[in-house]
Design a protein around this motif. Structure first.
Motif, PDB file in Angstrom:
ATOM      1  N   VAL A  66      58.219 -47.642  41.804  1.00  0.00           N
ATOM      2  CA  VAL A  66      59.341 -48.445  41.304  1.00  0.00           C
ATOM      3  C   VAL A  66      59.316 -48.489  39.782  1.00  0.00           C
ATOM      4  CG1 VAL A  66      59.308 -49.885  43.378  1.00  0.00           C
ATOM      5  CG2 VAL A  66      58.061 -50.627  41.352  1.00  0.00           C
ATOM      6  N   TYR A  67      60.493 -48.802  39.197  1.00  0.00           N
ATOM      7  CA  TYR A  67      60.541 -48.978  37.749  1.00  0.00           C
ATOM      8  C   TYR A  67      61.491 -50.104  37.377  1.00  0.00           C
ATOM      9  CZ  TYR A  67      65.042 -46.463  37.519  1.00  0.00           C
ATOM     10  OH  TYR A  67      66.354 -46.079  37.673  1.00  0.00           O
ATOM     11  N   PHE A  68      61.239 -50.700  36.218  1.00  0.00           N
ATOM     12  CA  PHE A  68      62.071 -51.749  35.630  1.00  0.00           C
ATOM     13  C   PHE A  68      62.578 -51.245  34.275  1.00  0.00           C
ATOM     14  CE2 PHE A  68      59.037 -53.814  38.316  1.00  0.00           C
ATOM     15  CZ  PHE A  68      59.524 -55.058  38.696  1.00  0.00           C
ATOM     16  N   VAL A  69      63.801 -51.614  33.916  1.00  0.00           N
ATOM     17  CA  VAL A  69      64.327 -51.343  32.580  1.00  0.00           C
ATOM     18  C   VAL A  69      64.736 -52.668  31.956  1.00  0.00           C
ATOM     19  CG1 VAL A  69      66.183 -50.261  31.246  1.00  0.00           C
ATOM     20  CG2 VAL A  69      65.093 -48.999  33.106  1.00  0.00           C
ATOM     21  N   CYS A  76      59.090 -50.018  32.431  1.00  0.00           N
ATOM     22  CA  CYS A  76      57.741 -50.010  32.995  1.00  0.00           C
ATOM     23  C   CYS A  76      57.844 -49.550  34.445  1.00  0.00           C
ATOM     24  CB  CYS A  76      57.043 -51.359  32.867  1.00  0.00           C
ATOM     25  SG  CYS A  76      57.785 -52.739  33.716  1.00  0.00           S
ATOM     26  N   ALA A  77      56.913 -48.707  34.820  1.00  0.00           N
ATOM     27  CA  ALA A  77      56.936 -48.091  36.149  1.00  0.00           C
ATOM     28  C   ALA A  77      55.596 -48.331  36.841  1.00  0.00           C
ATOM     29  CB  ALA A  77      57.218 -46.600  36.031  1.00  0.00           C
ATOM     30  N   PHE A  78      55.660 -48.459  38.175  1.00  0.00           N
ATOM     31  CA  PHE A  78      54.476 -48.790  38.968  1.00  0.00           C
ATOM     32  C   PHE A  78      54.399 -47.890  40.196  1.00  0.00           C
ATOM     33  CE2 PHE A  78      55.912 -52.605  36.842  1.00  0.00           C
ATOM     34  CZ  PHE A  78      54.767 -53.262  36.425  1.00  0.00           C
ATOM     35  N   VAL A  79      53.188 -47.510  40.547  1.00  0.00           N
ATOM     36  CA  VAL A  79      52.912 -46.958  41.871  1.00  0.00           C
ATOM     37  C   VAL A  79      52.036 -47.992  42.565  1.00  0.00           C
ATOM     38  CG1 VAL A  79      51.939 -45.070  43.207  1.00  0.00           C
ATOM     39  CG2 VAL A  79      53.012 -44.604  40.987  1.00  0.00           C
ATOM     40  N   ILE A  80      52.561 -48.594  43.636  1.00  0.00           N
ATOM     41  CA  ILE A  80      51.874 -49.707  44.292  1.00  0.00           C
ATOM     42  C   ILE A  80      50.620 -49.204  45.003  1.00  0.00           C
ATOM     43  CG2 ILE A  80      52.117 -51.655  45.874  1.00  0.00           C
ATOM     44  CD1 ILE A  80      53.984 -51.709  43.419  1.00  0.00           C
ATOM     45  N   GLY A  81      49.492 -49.855  44.722  1.00  0.00           N
ATOM     46  CA  GLY A  81      48.215 -49.427  45.260  1.00  0.00           C
ATOM     47  C   GLY A  81      47.868 -50.066  46.597  1.00  0.00           C
ATOM     48  N   GLU A  82      46.735 -49.647  47.159  1.00  0.00           N
ATOM     49  CA  GLU A  82      46.274 -50.181  48.436  1.00  0.00           C
ATOM     50  C   GLU A  82      45.783 -51.619  48.291  1.00  0.00           C
ATOM     51  OE1 GLU A  82      46.548 -48.741  51.360  1.00  0.00           O
ATOM     52  OE2 GLU A  82      47.463 -46.945  50.493  1.00  0.00           O
ATOM     53  N   LYS A  83      45.148 -51.930  47.186  1.00  0.00           N
ATOM     54  CA  LYS A  83      44.687 -53.292  46.965  1.00  0.00           C
ATOM     55  C   LYS A  83      45.847 -54.198  46.571  1.00  0.00           C
ATOM     56  CE  LYS A  83      39.942 -52.224  45.500  1.00  0.00           C
ATOM     57  NZ  LYS A  83      39.256 -53.074  46.494  1.00  0.00           N
ATOM     58  N   VAL A 281      57.180 -49.738  25.409  1.00  0.00           N
ATOM     59  CA  VAL A 281      57.765 -50.898  24.746  1.00  0.00           C
ATOM     60  C   VAL A 281      58.395 -50.521  23.409  1.00  0.00           C
ATOM     61  CG1 VAL A 281      56.173 -52.501  25.855  1.00  0.00           C
ATOM     62  CG2 VAL A 281      55.577 -51.515  23.630  1.00  0.00           C
ATOM     63  N   ASP A 282      59.170 -51.443  22.893  1.00  0.00           N
ATOM     64  CA  ASP A 282      59.898 -51.315  21.629  1.00  0.00           C
ATOM     65  C   ASP A 282      59.225 -52.205  20.584  1.00  0.00           C
ATOM     66  OD1 ASP A 282      61.944 -50.794  19.793  1.00  0.00           O
ATOM     67  OD2 ASP A 282      63.243 -52.353  20.614  1.00  0.00           O
ATOM     68  N   LYS A 283      59.634 -52.068  19.340  1.00  0.00           N
ATOM     69  CA  LYS A 283      59.353 -52.996  18.235  1.00  0.00           C
ATOM     70  C   LYS A 283      57.896 -53.024  17.753  1.00  0.00           C
ATOM     71  CE  LYS A 283      63.556 -54.870  17.831  1.00  0.00           C
ATOM     72  NZ  LYS A 283      64.308 -53.952  18.692  1.00  0.00           N
ATOM     73  N   GLU A 284      57.057 -52.074  18.195  1.00  0.00           N
ATOM     74  CA  GLU A 284      55.672 -52.107  17.730  1.00  0.00           C
ATOM     75  C   GLU A 284      55.587 -51.924  16.226  1.00  0.00           C
ATOM     76  OE1 GLU A 284      51.718 -50.794  16.529  1.00  0.00           O
ATOM     77  OE2 GLU A 284      53.587 -49.650  16.359  1.00  0.00           O
ATOM     78  N   GLU A 285      56.465 -51.090  15.686  1.00  0.00           N
ATOM     79  CA  GLU A 285      56.395 -50.789  14.256  1.00  0.00           C
ATOM     80  C   GLU A 285      56.747 -51.987  13.377  1.00  0.00           C
ATOM     81  OE1 GLU A 285      54.973 -48.317  13.245  1.00  0.00           O
ATOM     82  OE2 GLU A 285      55.168 -46.711  14.711  1.00  0.00           O
ATOM     83  N   ILE A 286      57.308 -53.040  13.951  1.00  0.00           N
ATOM     84  CA  ILE A 286      57.630 -54.230  13.160  1.00  0.00           C
ATOM     85  C   ILE A 286      56.961 -55.482  13.731  1.00  0.00           C
ATOM     86  CG2 ILE A 286      59.781 -53.287  12.237  1.00  0.00           C
ATOM     87  CD1 ILE A 286      61.291 -55.009  14.299  1.00  0.00           C
ATOM     88  N   GLY A 287      55.865 -55.284  14.468  1.00  0.00           N
ATOM     89  CA  GLY A 287      55.089 -56.432  14.920  1.00  0.00           C
ATOM     90  C   GLY A 287      55.185 -56.753  16.390  1.00  0.00           C
ATOM     91  N   ARG A 297      57.944 -61.692  27.365  1.00  0.00           N
ATOM     92  CA  ARG A 297      57.461 -62.016  28.713  1.00  0.00           C
ATOM     93  C   ARG A 297      57.961 -61.018  29.766  1.00  0.00           C
ATOM     94  NH1 ARG A 297      54.230 -64.485  26.417  1.00  0.00           N
ATOM     95  NH2 ARG A 297      53.910 -66.741  26.315  1.00  0.00           N
ATOM     96  N   PHE A 298      58.641 -59.974  29.322  1.00  0.00           N
ATOM     97  CA  PHE A 298      59.217 -59.011  30.257  1.00  0.00           C
ATOM     98  C   PHE A 298      58.173 -58.425  31.205  1.00  0.00           C
ATOM     99  CE2 PHE A 298      59.807 -54.300  30.665  1.00  0.00           C
ATOM    100  CZ  PHE A 298      60.665 -54.337  31.756  1.00  0.00           C
ATOM    101  N   PHE A 299      57.035 -58.004  30.656  1.00  0.00           N
ATOM    102  CA  PHE A 299      56.017 -57.359  31.492  1.00  0.00           C
ATOM    103  C   PHE A 299      55.425 -58.337  32.496  1.00  0.00           C
ATOM    104  CE2 PHE A 299      51.647 -55.190  31.599  1.00  0.00           C
ATOM    105  CZ  PHE A 299      52.030 -54.355  32.629  1.00  0.00           C
TER     106      PHE A 299
END
Length: 456
Positions: A66-69, A76-83, A281-287, A297-299
């Motif tokens: 799955v992925y979120f935008v 952010c994208a996920f492959v759901i694990g067994e645990k 993610v975005d905005k790393e270059e400005i903090g 809080r998106f993640f």
């Protein structure tokens, strides 16, 4: 494989794989000149591998992809694990914004029958590097009626390019006495758009001509640029660098080179033990600020959503628990040792081209200010993962003590009590319009991220 040249271990078959992997990266880099374009490219690759937009699902189970935008500038994208998810994730995190110039809200003006666009630079740049080179425009113009218009100029071979002029050498005696930080001033990073007057116009005729072109092609008025996001970036594709084609030259290696390798590593994952994740993610270059930066809080909310869709209660609390139980590689680039500028580096703690992925235990400035400073227990675990997978890796600091420094998103995720260490590629010309990376480091980074996601 600690501190060994990766090219020496490649046979003909593996060397071909290294070169082919670099071709895919060049295509991605050339198409991802902005964070919005990088998200589009990421989603295209995710969907081709069977990942589903989370908004289309009512539940998730082990093996699901799955992925979120977020606001078209995070994915952010996920492959759901067994645990269970709350037992922790294996996270690769990179940023997809790069230094550039942005058009101001009221960008257009005419001066001496030239029409120019006023800009505000984004991130840390040497301003003099951005003049007299071909530039492109990419972005969106959001209209009051709710419509969004995309603007792209300068990449197609039939497109014009734009640029910023500089004073000719014959008249630059005074200019050349200034320090490098002042040779080009920020307010003079204005982009030339045209010099042709609109017939029948007496006042601001060249500006009127450009505005007419924009209206005819995009259906927009000058006032619509108040709610626009237009980025000025170097024009042209990523290219092989060096007569031996051992490197890649292009704009935006920082940090799209780690974004691509992290994403490709996740695309290879199938039915992991721990849920695998790649977040861009975005905005790393400005903090790392704002709704699309790593401090958002998106993640955290995305993890809570996954827990809820997996059928568990107390999703927000378990999202925090998940973060604490997770392991992460903060995938960001490091300064490569440049033989033309050896004095800024400690040779025993520098990153060398073709020696593989770089681990930075800490970044920051001077007294490690703003640094994550990874725990040695976690570093030892990572070392074993790399050596067991036969991945070439090295360690580095970002230059000599008191020479300078920099930061990443690592400390932000570390605030969740997560084990995090910086892990990326060495780069030449960082933050310049043309940056350089090694194809060997590119491939070893991909193998590192792949091994990290699959370790138990």
């Amino acid at each position: 494989m600690y501190r060994k040249n990766a090219w020496k271990k490649y046979d003909a078959t593996l060397e071909k794989e290294v070169m082919n992997f670099a071709e895919g990266y060049k295509e991605f880099l050339s198409a991802s000149k902005t964070e919005r374009l990088a998200v589009k490219e990421a989603v295209k690759r995710l969907e081709a591998k069977g990942f589903k937009n989370i908004d289309t699902l009512k539940k998730v189970a082990p093996g699901d992809k799955v992925y979120f935008v977020n606001k078209n500038k995070n994915v952010c994208a996920f492959v759901i694990g067994e645990k269970k998810i709350a037992e922790g994730l294996r996270i690769l995190g990179a940023h997809i914004d790069s230094p550039r110039m942005d058009l101001k809200e009221h960008p257009f003006y005419e001066k001496n029958e030239f029409v120019l666009a006023d800009t505000h630079y984004y991130g840390g740049i040497k301003k003099y590097q951005w003049v007299t080179i071909p530039l492109a425009l990419h972005g969106v113009i959001c209209l009051k009626n709710g419509k969004t218009v995309e603007l792209h100029v300068g990449e197609d071979e039939n497109d014009p390019v734009v640029g910023i002029s500089d004073l000719l050498i014959h008249l630059s005696a005074d200019q050349l006495t200034k320090p490098a930080a002042k040779v080009i001033e920020g307010e003079n990073l204005d982009v030339t758009l045209g010099n042709r007057p609109l017939e029948g116009e007496e006042k601001n005729a060249t500006k009127a001509y450009v505005l007419k072109l924009l209206k005819d092609k995009y259906g927009v008025e000058e006032e619509d640029f108040v709610s626009a996001e237009i980025e000025v970036v170097p024009a042209g594709k990523a290219r092989d660098y060096g007569l031996d084609r051992s490197m890649v030259a292009g704009y935006g290696h920082d940090d799209r080179v780690c974004a691509y390798t992290s994403l490709m590593a996740l695309l290879d994952v199938d039915k992991p033990e721990y849920t695998s994740c790649c977040i861009l993610v975005d905005k790393e270059e400005i903090g790392s600020v704002g709704a699309t930066g790593a401090q958002s809080r998106f993640f955290e909310n995305a993890i809570a959503k996954l827990i809820e869709l997996s059928g568990e209660s107390d999703a927000l609390w378990k999202a925090r628990l998940t973060m604490e139980n997770s392991k992460m590689l903060s995938s960001d680039v490091s300064a490569g040792f440049d033989p033309l500028f050896p004095s800024v580096s400690d040779p025993n703690n520098a990153a060398y081209f073709a020696y593989g992925l770089v681990f930075n235990k800490y970044t920051g400035s001077r007294g490690k200010s703003g640094s994550n400073d990874a725990n040695p227990e976690y570093y030892a675990w990572i070392r074993k993962v790399m050596d067991d997978a036969n991945v070439n890796w090295q360690n580095a600091e970002l230059g000599k003590v008191d020479q300078g420094g920099g930061g990443t998103i690592a400390y932000i995720l570390g605030n969740y009590n997560m084990n995090v260490i910086d892990a990326g590629l060495p780069v030449f010309n960082m933050h310049a319009p043309m940056e350089i990376v090694s194809k060997a480091d590119l491939f070893e980074a991909y193998r590192c991220y792949q091994s990290f996601l699959l370790i138990k």
